[in-house]
Design an enzyme around this catalytic site. Structure first.
Site, PDB file in Angstrom:
ATOM      1  N   PRO A 133       0.801  -1.227   0.000  1.00  0.00           N
ATOM      2  CA  PRO A 133       0.000   0.000   0.000  1.00  0.00           C
ATOM      3  C   PRO A 133       0.831   1.273   0.000  1.00  0.00           C
ATOM      4  O   PRO A 133       1.846   1.353   0.701  1.00  0.00           O
ATOM      5  CB  PRO A 133      -0.808  -0.117   1.290  1.00  0.00           C
ATOM      6  CG  PRO A 133      -0.070  -1.058   2.141  1.00  0.00           C
ATOM      7  CD  PRO A 133       0.569  -2.036   1.200  1.00  0.00           C
ATOM      8  N   ASN A 134       0.370   2.224  -0.782  1.00  0.00           N
ATOM      9  CA  ASN A 134       0.939   3.566  -0.889  1.00  0.00           C
ATOM     10  C   ASN A 134       2.266   3.591  -1.647  1.00  0.00           C
ATOM     11  O   ASN A 134       2.793   4.683  -1.889  1.00  0.00           O
ATOM     12  CB  ASN A 134       1.128   4.208   0.512  1.00  0.00           C
ATOM     13  CG  ASN A 134      -0.205   4.460   1.191  1.00  0.00           C
ATOM     14  OD1 ASN A 134      -1.080   5.109   0.630  1.00  0.00           O
ATOM     15  ND2 ASN A 134      -0.388   3.917   2.385  1.00  0.00           N
TER      16      ASN A 134
ATOM     17  N   ARG B 197       5.193  11.592  -3.928  1.00  0.00           N
ATOM     18  CA  ARG B 197       4.872  12.262  -2.677  1.00  0.00           C
ATOM     19  C   ARG B 197       5.849  11.864  -1.579  1.00  0.00           C
ATOM     20  O   ARG B 197       6.429  10.808  -1.615  1.00  0.00           O
ATOM     21  CB  ARG B 197       3.453  11.879  -2.222  1.00  0.00           C
ATOM     22  CG  ARG B 197       2.410  12.064  -3.316  1.00  0.00           C
ATOM     23  CD  ARG B 197       1.046  12.181  -2.741  1.00  0.00           C
ATOM     24  NE  ARG B 197       0.956  13.328  -1.848  1.00  0.00           N
ATOM     25  CZ  ARG B 197       0.913  14.603  -2.255  1.00  0.00           C
ATOM     26  NH1 ARG B 197       0.910  14.898  -3.521  1.00  0.00           N
ATOM     27  NH2 ARG B 197       0.858  15.575  -1.371  1.00  0.00           N
TER      28      ARG B 197
ATOM     29  N   TYR C 216       9.303   7.981   0.549  1.00  0.00           N
ATOM     30  CA  TYR C 216       9.047   7.128  -0.618  1.00  0.00           C
ATOM     31  C   TYR C 216      10.041   7.358  -1.770  1.00  0.00           C
ATOM     32  O   TYR C 216       9.859   6.835  -2.861  1.00  0.00           O
ATOM     33  CB  TYR C 216       7.613   7.333  -1.129  1.00  0.00           C
ATOM     34  CG  TYR C 216       6.556   6.962  -0.122  1.00  0.00           C
ATOM     35  CD1 TYR C 216       6.378   5.628   0.270  1.00  0.00           C
ATOM     36  CD2 TYR C 216       5.743   7.924   0.459  1.00  0.00           C
ATOM     37  CE1 TYR C 216       5.421   5.280   1.214  1.00  0.00           C
ATOM     38  CE2 TYR C 216       4.780   7.580   1.395  1.00  0.00           C
ATOM     39  CZ  TYR C 216       4.624   6.260   1.768  1.00  0.00           C
ATOM     40  OH  TYR C 216       3.676   5.919   2.694  1.00  0.00           O
TER      41      TYR C 216
ATOM     42  N   ASN D  55       7.779  -6.030  -0.714  1.00  0.00           N
ATOM     43  CA  ASN D  55       7.733  -4.872   0.186  1.00  0.00           C
ATOM     44  C   ASN D  55       6.268  -4.653   0.536  1.00  0.00           C
ATOM     45  O   ASN D  55       5.537  -3.978  -0.186  1.00  0.00           O
ATOM     46  CB  ASN D  55       8.328  -3.638  -0.502  1.00  0.00           C
ATOM     47  CG  ASN D  55       8.320  -2.440   0.429  1.00  0.00           C
ATOM     48  OD1 ASN D  55       7.626  -2.445   1.445  1.00  0.00           O
ATOM     49  ND2 ASN D  55       9.091  -1.415   0.084  1.00  0.00           N
TER      50      ASN D  55
ATOM     51  N   ALA E 207       2.908  -0.928   4.823  1.00  0.00           N
ATOM     52  CA  ALA E 207       2.178  -0.890   6.099  1.00  0.00           C
ATOM     53  C   ALA E 207       1.606  -2.248   6.486  1.00  0.00           C
ATOM     54  O   ALA E 207       1.478  -2.558   7.670  1.00  0.00           O
ATOM     55  CB  ALA E 207       1.048   0.137   6.012  1.00  0.00           C
TER      56      ALA E 207
ATOM     57  N   HIS F  34       3.243  -4.888   9.064  1.00  0.00           N
ATOM     58  CA  HIS F  34       3.145  -4.813  10.513  1.00  0.00           C
ATOM     59  C   HIS F  34       1.788  -5.292  11.034  1.00  0.00           C
ATOM     60  O   HIS F  34       1.618  -5.453  12.234  1.00  0.00           O
ATOM     61  CB  HIS F  34       3.381  -3.372  10.968  1.00  0.00           C
ATOM     62  CG  HIS F  34       4.478  -2.710  10.222  1.00  0.00           C
ATOM     63  ND1 HIS F  34       5.766  -3.171  10.271  1.00  0.00           N
ATOM     64  CD2 HIS F  34       4.495  -1.644   9.362  1.00  0.00           C
ATOM     65  CE1 HIS F  34       6.528  -2.407   9.491  1.00  0.00           C
ATOM     66  NE2 HIS F  34       5.778  -1.490   8.923  1.00  0.00           N
TER      67      HIS F  34
ATOM     68  N   ASP G  51       1.064 -15.623   6.346  1.00  0.00           N
ATOM     69  CA  ASP G  51       0.644 -16.994   6.053  1.00  0.00           C
ATOM     70  C   ASP G  51       0.849 -17.351   4.583  1.00  0.00           C
ATOM     71  O   ASP G  51       1.237 -18.483   4.260  1.00  0.00           O
ATOM     72  CB  ASP G  51      -0.840 -17.177   6.416  1.00  0.00           C
ATOM     73  CG  ASP G  51      -1.057 -17.286   7.914  1.00  0.00           C
ATOM     74  OD1 ASP G  51      -0.072 -17.254   8.677  1.00  0.00           O
ATOM     75  OD2 ASP G  51      -2.219 -17.404   8.337  1.00  0.00           O
TER      76      ASP G  51
ATOM     77  N   GLU H 156      12.259 -10.008   1.899  1.00  0.00           N
ATOM     78  CA  GLU H 156      11.509  -8.843   2.395  1.00  0.00           C
ATOM     79  C   GLU H 156      12.373  -7.596   2.273  1.00  0.00           C
ATOM     80  O   GLU H 156      13.516  -7.575   2.734  1.00  0.00           O
ATOM     81  CB  GLU H 156      11.147  -9.093   3.863  1.00  0.00           C
ATOM     82  CG  GLU H 156      10.344  -7.983   4.504  1.00  0.00           C
ATOM     83  CD  GLU H 156      10.030  -8.280   5.972  1.00  0.00           C
ATOM     84  OE1 GLU H 156      10.335  -9.405   6.444  1.00  0.00           O
ATOM     85  OE2 GLU H 156       9.494  -7.391   6.644  1.00  0.00           O
TER      86      GLU H 156
ATOM     87  N   HIS I 182      12.446  -3.226   2.728  1.00  0.00           N
ATOM     88  CA  HIS I 182      11.849  -1.950   3.137  1.00  0.00           C
ATOM     89  C   HIS I 182      12.765  -0.821   2.690  1.00  0.00           C
ATOM     90  O   HIS I 182      13.973  -0.854   2.942  1.00  0.00           O
ATOM     91  CB  HIS I 182      11.635  -1.890   4.648  1.00  0.00           C
ATOM     92  CG  HIS I 182      10.698  -2.940   5.108  1.00  0.00           C
ATOM     93  ND1 HIS I 182       9.351  -2.859   4.913  1.00  0.00           N
ATOM     94  CD2 HIS I 182      10.910  -4.130   5.713  1.00  0.00           C
ATOM     95  CE1 HIS I 182       8.759  -3.945   5.389  1.00  0.00           C
ATOM     96  NE2 HIS I 182       9.682  -4.740   5.876  1.00  0.00           N
TER      97      HIS I 182
ATOM     98  N   SER J 285      12.692   2.552   3.534  1.00  0.00           N
ATOM     99  CA  SER J 285      13.168   3.376   4.656  1.00  0.00           C
ATOM    100  C   SER J 285      13.622   2.468   5.793  1.00  0.00           C
ATOM    101  O   SER J 285      13.344   1.272   5.813  1.00  0.00           O
ATOM    102  CB  SER J 285      12.051   4.297   5.132  1.00  0.00           C
ATOM    103  OG  SER J 285      10.996   3.526   5.671  1.00  0.00           O
TER     104      SER J 285
ATOM    105  N   ARG K  16      11.768   4.528  12.691  1.00  0.00           N
ATOM    106  CA  ARG K  16      10.462   5.190  12.635  1.00  0.00           C
ATOM    107  C   ARG K  16       9.600   4.781  13.849  1.00  0.00           C
ATOM    108  O   ARG K  16      10.146   4.367  14.863  1.00  0.00           O
ATOM    109  CB  ARG K  16       9.771   4.864  11.304  1.00  0.00           C
ATOM    110  CG  ARG K  16      10.600   5.377  10.106  1.00  0.00           C
ATOM    111  CD  ARG K  16       9.987   5.047   8.759  1.00  0.00           C
ATOM    112  NE  ARG K  16       8.712   5.759   8.561  1.00  0.00           N
ATOM    113  CZ  ARG K  16       7.876   5.497   7.559  1.00  0.00           C
ATOM    114  NH1 ARG K  16       8.178   4.538   6.694  1.00  0.00           N
ATOM    115  NH2 ARG K  16       6.754   6.164   7.431  1.00  0.00           N
TER     116      ARG K  16
ATOM    117  N   ARG L 261       6.125   0.124  13.613  1.00  0.00           N
ATOM    118  CA  ARG L 261       6.738  -0.348  12.363  1.00  0.00           C
ATOM    119  C   ARG L 261       7.938  -1.269  12.616  1.00  0.00           C
ATOM    120  O   ARG L 261       8.630  -1.658  11.680  1.00  0.00           O
ATOM    121  CB  ARG L 261       7.194   0.842  11.509  1.00  0.00           C
ATOM    122  CG  ARG L 261       6.053   1.669  10.964  1.00  0.00           C
ATOM    123  CD  ARG L 261       6.513   2.651   9.897  1.00  0.00           C
ATOM    124  NE  ARG L 261       5.689   3.837   9.903  1.00  0.00           N
ATOM    125  CZ  ARG L 261       4.590   4.010   9.152  1.00  0.00           C
ATOM    126  NH1 ARG L 261       4.211   3.077   8.329  1.00  0.00           N
ATOM    127  NH2 ARG L 261       3.878   5.116   9.233  1.00  0.00           N
TER     128      ARG L 261
END
Lengths: 138, 138, 138, 138, 138, 138, 138, 138, 138, 138, 138, 138
Positions: free
Chosen positions: H9-10, H17, H22, H71, H74, H77, H84, H95, H97, H99, H104, H108
């Site tokens: 997401p995002n 932005r 990001y 990735n 959000a 977490h 699963d 995995e 990330h 940032s 943070r 997170r």
């Protein structure tokens, strides 16, 4: 025998509001009954909604009376200052709660006063004050 | 008026051991005094170190008496079963603790009984039982 | 020298079930060996699955023996009553656990007995009882 | 039979300071007694106040001895590194604590070593080391 | 380009013990391979089991190199001092863990280093060091 | 096919008290119905308010029956000993709760039995026992 | 009688993957069996990996069916939205889990659905769905 | 070699932005570069703001590719469902990330994915995807 | 009057790095000033990044000086060993922190030293050492 | 002035179900009233039960409107993704809750949205949306 | 130079009661000494048992003095309001505690004032006020 | 229509100090504007830094007004007494916070007032009071 009764915040509402919690009779009326039941005991009564004034009452009456009956109400659960005042005086302090605080919200289950109290009486309504007098009479 | 007094684990040691916690007098001796003070009350006494027998006592005496004075001692803090038994009967149960449990270890501050008790009396030594009788006499 | 050995719940299964936890030998067989190793020590043995009976054993044997070896098993982690019984007697109580409770579930890491024990012996299998005897022989 | 004894921080003070915690005899004196009691065992002794040196001792002696008796003292409760070292060697490590850590502050109740230890012996004073030797002798 | 590799406690065991955790090859052998793969990079290697020596390494190599690859092992989870050292230097520090710490005990899930690291690489075995070099090469 | 049904504390009150929790029918009456519905199943029934007797029942019936339906009531949430007994036997144990324990107090949400149970059935009233029989019939 | 079965995330993998968790048979095959066992029940089946679509299914089928069998899988433990949807409809919802969630990770022990469910069935494998049908048949 | 990259997401906002979080470049542009750097690798890219669609992508691409770079942003977490799904497939999942999530907010710091990941790469910006490709190339 | 000043990890960086935390002046320069201000006091200074060496310093200087000023820096929050060393000596130990640790991360709010310190001085920059000298001068 | 109203899961039930929580009027009817009260404001309305679609709405309407009124319902308490979406757009987002979430379950007291919201309005029923419009009008 | 000293609840008892906590000298006597030691400093003193009056003192004296020495006693641990008042003024506030609060109950270890204080001085008895004056003199 | 506005501790500083938290205008000036905007509403204003005086205001104005707008500031998070006072009166109390308390320290996220409030308005600056008036106008 001189006994001080000190009531904390919102207990001036006794008899006026939320009878399921604060009972249906004003404390002044109850006090008259108590005095007539114990004619040999001299009672003094103080109530305040201000935490620090309760500290003042405890300090002062701790010098002039034989025992204190303390219902610190909501401050029971948040006031280290009141607990410290109880610890600082020499006469016995009996902690009283009208309602059964253990059947209410979790944040009412802990008391900063109990540790230093001579004893704790919970949940008997106004009769709790009478039991506290009995306990002080020895 | 029939009142049952039920004592929990290690309270058979009253008068024998650790007088700073369990007092200096056996409960049987204390009970004699109590009976002489309240000649119109019929007292029955039961003690057990077994949690489930306390459940039995509460269930049975809850059918035959007007009130119960319960000092569940260590089981106070661990027994949901005893709390459930108190909740299941109709007569008032007054919870008593001889020592001030709030001045002892943290694990003694919580009670599974209090929520269902008619009232709680803590820290007055053996006198707490007498105050409990008073509370039941109304 | 009289030593009492008190075993708690499910330890009657020793030698019968779950050998990875409870070992492969019955406690009675082990006890015979122990007696032959310490001919000058008088051993008494008691086992119960009932928490309150363990309290009874501790109270009674605390009057008649020179030391107690206590493996309260599952009650170790939940019984304030057994901890109180240990605190109430004068003879040393050595706490023993057959398996390494610190390598098992988190709820087995805390003991209500340890605080009052003369010492704690964990994880040596049946040999832990022998070490406990050694510790009591001084 | 070669046994290593490794003591952690502040245990060099044994016999010098805080006798209520660290006992009244130096470890060197105690070690002489131990050696005379077990003439067939070869003992090596190491002490350090440095966590990483204890890791070194465990790694090295884990190659050269038949068993280790480890009292990691304060590092018991904070050192994952020492726990990892114990886990990494093949010989049995017996964890010993002189005082009853369960009767002291809460932060001394948890051990990073116990999970990997062959067994744990707590609260018997200097005698705990002797019991540990017994446990290793099989 | 000068890169320092700093390994923490028990990583001197790489290739010797617990291959499921520490891999099957010594770090010295791995380092040779790494040097041959990156002939233009100058590598320096330091290992210690002592927390404070790792602090020293970070402070010193933080002045003399272009980047640090740090595997603080067990100290990752307990050492605020190492975290502070990483925060105090200006060159990028890449945190590496050989095993997947998130699939191990809960106390290995938190790192005092990560917050100040340029990046974190977890669970790729020895290859993680190579990825860290790549990340520093830009 | 032999199935044992074991009920815990206060479940002897079924049909007598607090019908909103314990239902309106005695367990003995319910058991008759169950037997008539499953004529080919041999049922044995045991109830106790004593935690340790429940341990005894589980140990014994675990040797003599094909399955156990266990409603440990309040001990579900406090008894590691009962959980250990369930873990120690070989036949399947189906955990049943009459009321929806997840809609009651938080301390009723955790069970020491579930981990070792063949399955768990919650909140269907007395019908839960019937579903448990179905599950055991395969 | 119309019963809806709603399965949550990853349950489309039943029969394909991780048979120790998700079983060895596809849900479609199992559904055929179920239909043949209950010829008088009309079954509808919906599965989604999207939390919000499960909310949609519950809202819609809550209007058109007599009962819902819901296995929300991983969303059981994280979705207040699904719990709210269950609370908002009038027909009974039976919560089913194939594996014993109480024997898996701690984060699978809590359910946002259970509080509003007519009942909960855990750990019986695919048979749990059949028991759920039984429970809805009354 | 076929590698799937799945963003949560995002992350469709990349380059548009909050460049401090990001980055300043769209993922599509970055992907072109990546493809030119690894001409022998076939890349597929999927992004969704819907948790369940990410579950779908993982399940499907877990059948058709050699590795996944995930990735989950959000959902990392909060999503047991995505964890699963990762656990249910056979190919390695790396995995990533962008940032440094450990610098943070506390919420997170925990990932439901890491436990099942082949490895975790945190905090290197877009370069983290490149390192993930390297790790999959072996 | 002999006063020892003991500084912990990373405080050798004073004056070199992160002036917002460690100030802009080296400790050696500051020490000269301090000596000139208190010509009648004999100062000894020790610094180490190694926890166990700080334990050594405290033990040794605890025998030879009249007071210790201890800034254990990061070890303040993690070292039970240093706390034990402070508890083991007889001379007063004044704990000093240059920065206001209560305005920094939560893990810096707790100190294992404070309980045994003669007093604690926090947040006054280098001036805190001077106040500590004042406090020891009596 | 263009204002977007975004409603989360189960709010499509407004006016249909659980009127004590979701009110007695459909949102569409309410929206008509709102539009007639604010003829100069252009309103757009979106509802979804899918978390990721709400993320989409926030991202898209964050580009095209002057403000957003967001009632994320149950996702308020579980969705970091929605919080991130709110943080990623430039226009003000006013968080609205119809019921008093602070008087409901504990898990409804925390919001992942509030931190990034322009303001929060709780407990005024449908009127809360009107207050939110007022707040955006400036 | 004008310095205000503000004392909180029960500190009017200084010299009267509990000398092990509150010292053996009244604050008025101590203040005389302090004034004679610092003849160039103008001291003002205020004490109250009322939390809100302490807020008033801080606000007012924050406008008229060069620094405040604040011992908020029990309110230190419970009063966000006093912390906010300290944060709202521009002059330095030095927090002082007479006893070592870190060696007392856990609830005295946290302070709402420290974060905003210029510095904190704990455990030096009345001398702490003198050190605070020194710190303000620069 | 009579509305009381009650402001808590440090809000007398509005317009004077910390404009980023308390705004740039005094409450008296703001009140004039509010009165001119709502000429048909009678406003009364009370402010105190004393918790108990706020209790008094709430009790008294709860008898004489149609609604209360309460910004208890720091006492919001610590005062059970104020929460009890709000619960004890019959008129609606709207809770207002000027700043976004959810974007500040964690200890400002919980309110003892909200549970009993008619509604809560957070983060709109002084405009929050105006929205509260709107909400009371119905």
């Amino acid at each position: 025998m001189k006994i001080a009764i000190i009531n904390g915040p919102n207990l001036n509402l006794l008899g006026n509001r939320q009878p399921e919690i604060y009972g249906g009779k004003s404390f002044e009326d109850f006090l008259k009954e108590l005095k007539s039941q114990y004619p040999n005991v001299e009672f003094d009564y103080a109530q305040s909604n201000v935490e620090g004034e309760l500290v003042n009452f405890i300090q002062e009456m701790g010098q002039t009376h034989n025992g204190i009956i303390l219902n610190a109400a909501a401050y029971t659960h948040t006031s280290i200052a009141i607990g410290d005042a109880v610890a600082a005086i020499d006469i016995p302090v009996v902690e009283v709660h009208i309602s059964n605080i253990h059947a209410r919200e979790t944040f009412r289950h802990h008391s900063y006063v109990s540790k230093y109290a001579a004893g704790v009486i919970v949940g008997f309504g106004m009769k709790g004050y009478k039991l506290a007098v009995e306990s002080l009479l020895g």
